[in-house]
Design a protein around this motif. Structure first.
Motif, mmCIF file in Angstrom:
data_model
loop_
_atom_site.group_PDB
_atom_site.id
_atom_site.type_symbol
_atom_site.label_atom_id
_atom_site.label_comp_id
_atom_site.label_asym_id
_atom_site.label_seq_id
_atom_site.Cartn_x
_atom_site.Cartn_y
_atom_site.Cartn_z
ATOM 1 N N GLN A 46 0.822 -1.201 0.000
ATOM 2 C CA GLN A 46 0.000 0.000 0.000
ATOM 3 C C GLN A 46 0.863 1.262 0.000
ATOM 4 O OE1 GLN A 46 -2.299 -1.346 3.379
ATOM 5 N NE2 GLN A 46 -4.177 -1.276 2.149
ATOM 6 N N LEU A 47 1.976 1.223 0.707
ATOM 7 C CA LEU A 47 2.900 2.362 0.661
ATOM 8 C C LEU A 47 3.445 2.542 -0.753
ATOM 9 C CD1 LEU A 47 4.846 1.882 4.012
ATOM 10 C CD2 LEU A 47 3.188 3.687 3.460
ATOM 11 N N ALA A 48 3.720 1.430 -1.436
ATOM 12 C CA ALA A 48 4.198 1.508 -2.821
ATOM 13 C C ALA A 48 3.120 2.094 -3.729
ATOM 14 C CB ALA A 48 4.621 0.124 -3.313
ATOM 15 N N VAL A 49 1.858 1.730 -3.503
ATOM 16 C CA VAL A 49 0.752 2.291 -4.285
ATOM 17 C C VAL A 49 0.693 3.802 -4.084
ATOM 18 C CG1 VAL A 49 -1.774 2.406 -4.502
ATOM 19 C CG2 VAL A 49 -0.646 0.181 -4.296
ATOM 20 N N LEU A 50 0.802 4.246 -2.847
ATOM 21 C CA LEU A 50 0.742 5.683 -2.565
ATOM 22 C C LEU A 50 1.886 6.433 -3.244
ATOM 23 C CD1 LEU A 50 -0.232 5.605 1.211
ATOM 24 C CD2 LEU A 50 -1.703 6.222 -0.721
ATOM 25 N N GLU A 51 3.057 5.854 -3.224
ATOM 26 C CA GLU A 51 4.221 6.477 -3.866
ATOM 27 C C GLU A 51 4.017 6.543 -5.380
ATOM 28 O OE1 GLU A 51 7.783 8.348 -4.265
ATOM 29 O OE2 GLU A 51 6.827 7.847 -2.368
ATOM 30 N N MET A 52 3.573 5.445 -5.945
ATOM 31 C CA MET A 52 3.408 5.337 -7.393
ATOM 32 C C MET A 52 2.297 6.241 -7.924
ATOM 33 S SD MET A 52 3.048 1.701 -9.324
ATOM 34 C CE MET A 52 4.362 1.054 -8.336
ATOM 35 N N CYS A 53 1.263 6.411 -7.140
ATOM 36 C CA CYS A 53 0.085 7.133 -7.622
ATOM 37 C C CYS A 53 0.155 8.643 -7.380
ATOM 38 C CB CYS A 53 -1.180 6.549 -7.011
ATOM 39 S SG CYS A 53 -1.536 4.914 -7.654
ATOM 40 N N ARG A 54 1.351 9.143 -7.169
ATOM 41 C CA ARG A 54 1.491 10.606 -7.155
ATOM 42 C C ARG A 54 1.166 11.138 -8.535
ATOM 43 N NH1 ARG A 54 6.856 11.585 -3.433
ATOM 44 N NH2 ARG A 54 5.919 10.727 -1.540
ATOM 45 N N GLU A 55 1.395 10.301 -9.531
ATOM 46 C CA GLU A 55 0.965 10.559 -10.910
ATOM 47 C C GLU A 55 -0.263 9.679 -11.161
ATOM 48 O OE1 GLU A 55 2.461 12.740 -12.986
ATOM 49 O OE2 GLU A 55 3.866 13.240 -11.402
ATOM 50 N N LEU A 56 -1.159 10.145 -11.965
ATOM 51 C CA LEU A 56 -2.387 9.424 -12.268
ATOM 52 C C LEU A 56 -2.075 8.116 -12.992
ATOM 53 C CD1 LEU A 56 -5.439 9.982 -11.913
ATOM 54 C CD2 LEU A 56 -5.440 10.878 -14.222
ATOM 55 N N LEU A 57 -2.501 6.991 -12.433
ATOM 56 C CA LEU A 57 -2.299 5.670 -13.032
ATOM 57 C C LEU A 57 -3.573 4.848 -12.894
ATOM 58 C CD1 LEU A 57 1.217 4.645 -11.642
ATOM 59 C CD2 LEU A 57 0.666 5.259 -13.990
ATOM 60 N N SER A 58 -3.742 3.891 -13.784
ATOM 61 C CA SER A 58 -4.900 3.004 -13.699
ATOM 62 C C SER A 58 -4.613 1.859 -12.736
ATOM 63 C CB SER A 58 -5.245 2.437 -15.073
ATOM 64 O OG SER A 58 -4.262 1.499 -15.485
ATOM 65 N N VAL A 59 -5.661 1.219 -12.265
ATOM 66 C CA VAL A 59 -5.533 0.055 -11.396
ATOM 67 C C VAL A 59 -4.672 -0.997 -12.091
ATOM 68 C CG1 VAL A 59 -6.820 -1.865 -10.356
ATOM 69 C CG2 VAL A 59 -7.702 0.471 -10.166
ATOM 70 N N ALA A 60 -4.894 -1.225 -13.373
ATOM 71 C CA ALA A 60 -4.136 -2.230 -14.120
ATOM 72 C C ALA A 60 -2.649 -1.882 -14.177
ATOM 73 C CB ALA A 60 -4.699 -2.375 -15.528
ATOM 74 N N GLU A 61 -2.332 -0.609 -14.383
ATOM 75 C CA GLU A 61 -0.925 -0.193 -14.442
ATOM 76 C C GLU A 61 -0.222 -0.415 -13.108
ATOM 77 O OE1 GLU A 61 -0.505 3.492 -17.472
ATOM 78 O OE2 GLU A 61 -1.979 3.773 -15.861
ATOM 79 N N VAL A 62 -0.884 -0.041 -12.029
ATOM 80 C CA VAL A 62 -0.279 -0.196 -10.709
ATOM 81 C C VAL A 62 -0.071 -1.680 -10.404
ATOM 82 C CG1 VAL A 62 -0.563 0.227 -8.235
ATOM 83 C CG2 VAL A 62 -1.224 1.988 -9.880
ATOM 84 N N ALA A 63 -1.066 -2.502 -10.714
ATOM 85 C CA ALA A 63 -0.940 -3.943 -10.481
ATOM 86 C C ALA A 63 0.238 -4.515 -11.263
ATOM 87 C CB ALA A 63 -2.237 -4.657 -10.867
ATOM 88 N N ALA A 64 0.390 -4.080 -12.505
ATOM 89 C CA ALA A 64 1.493 -4.566 -13.337
ATOM 90 C C ALA A 64 2.841 -4.132 -12.776
ATOM 91 C CB ALA A 64 1.330 -4.073 -14.767
ATOM 92 N N HIS A 65 2.951 -2.879 -12.360
ATOM 93 C CA HIS A 65 4.213 -2.375 -11.808
ATOM 94 C C HIS A 65 4.602 -3.111 -10.529
ATOM 95 C CE1 HIS A 65 5.073 0.858 -14.569
ATOM 96 N NE2 HIS A 65 3.873 1.385 -14.402
ATOM 97 N N LEU A 66 3.610 -3.445 -9.705
ATOM 98 C CA LEU A 66 3.889 -4.111 -8.438
ATOM 99 C C LEU A 66 3.928 -5.632 -8.557
ATOM 100 C CD1 LEU A 66 1.771 -1.958 -5.959
ATOM 101 C CD2 LEU A 66 4.229 -1.857 -6.391
ATOM 102 N N GLY A 67 3.515 -6.150 -9.714
ATOM 103 C CA GLY A 67 3.488 -7.598 -9.897
ATOM 104 C C GLY A 67 2.432 -8.286 -9.052
ATOM 105 N N LEU A 68 1.308 -7.598 -8.847
ATOM 106 C CA LEU A 68 0.211 -8.143 -8.043
ATOM 107 C C LEU A 68 -0.999 -8.438 -8.916
ATOM 108 C CD1 LEU A 68 0.274 -5.670 -5.010
ATOM 109 C CD2 LEU A 68 1.024 -8.049 -5.013
#
Length: 114
Positions: A46-68
């Protein structure tokens, strides 16, 4: 980020569904500026999500970046949403998207600038 195999059951606290079922894989996420989240309340994903989403990203993009898996990310984002730490925006409606032909023309023009 190097780590062992993902254990979704542990990451989500055993939950398999988000508290809010309105999250779609193309929903857009953004960290709410100025909101402080207690690191003892959230996990490292969740901390990684907060860091990553300082820029607008889709749920799919965040999942792909985190490998979840997207289902796991939806649970995590649902928790962050309830904490008021992320803003969830609906995906763009088809009428608001640029026509594919226009995007292709722009791409051709950009390639010609090289």
């Amino acid at each position: 980020m190097t780590r062992g195999p993902v254990r979704p059951y542990v990451i989500t606290g055993g939950r398999t569904r988000a508290n809010r079922d309105v999250l779609e894989f193309e929903s857009l996420l953004r960290t709410v500026p100025g909101v402080a989240v207690d690191p003892m309340v959230v996990n490292r994903e969740q901390l990684a999500v907060l860091e990553m989403c300082r820029e607008l990203l889709s749920v799919a993009e965040v999942a792909a970046h985190l490998g979840l898996p997207i289902s796991v990310l939806k649970v995590l984002v649902g928790d962050l949403w309830e904490l008021g730490a992320v803003q969830v925006l609906p995906p763009a409606r088809p009428a608001e998207r640029a026509p594919l032909a226009l995007i292709e023309e722009v791409l051709v023009g950009l390639r010609q600038l090289r």
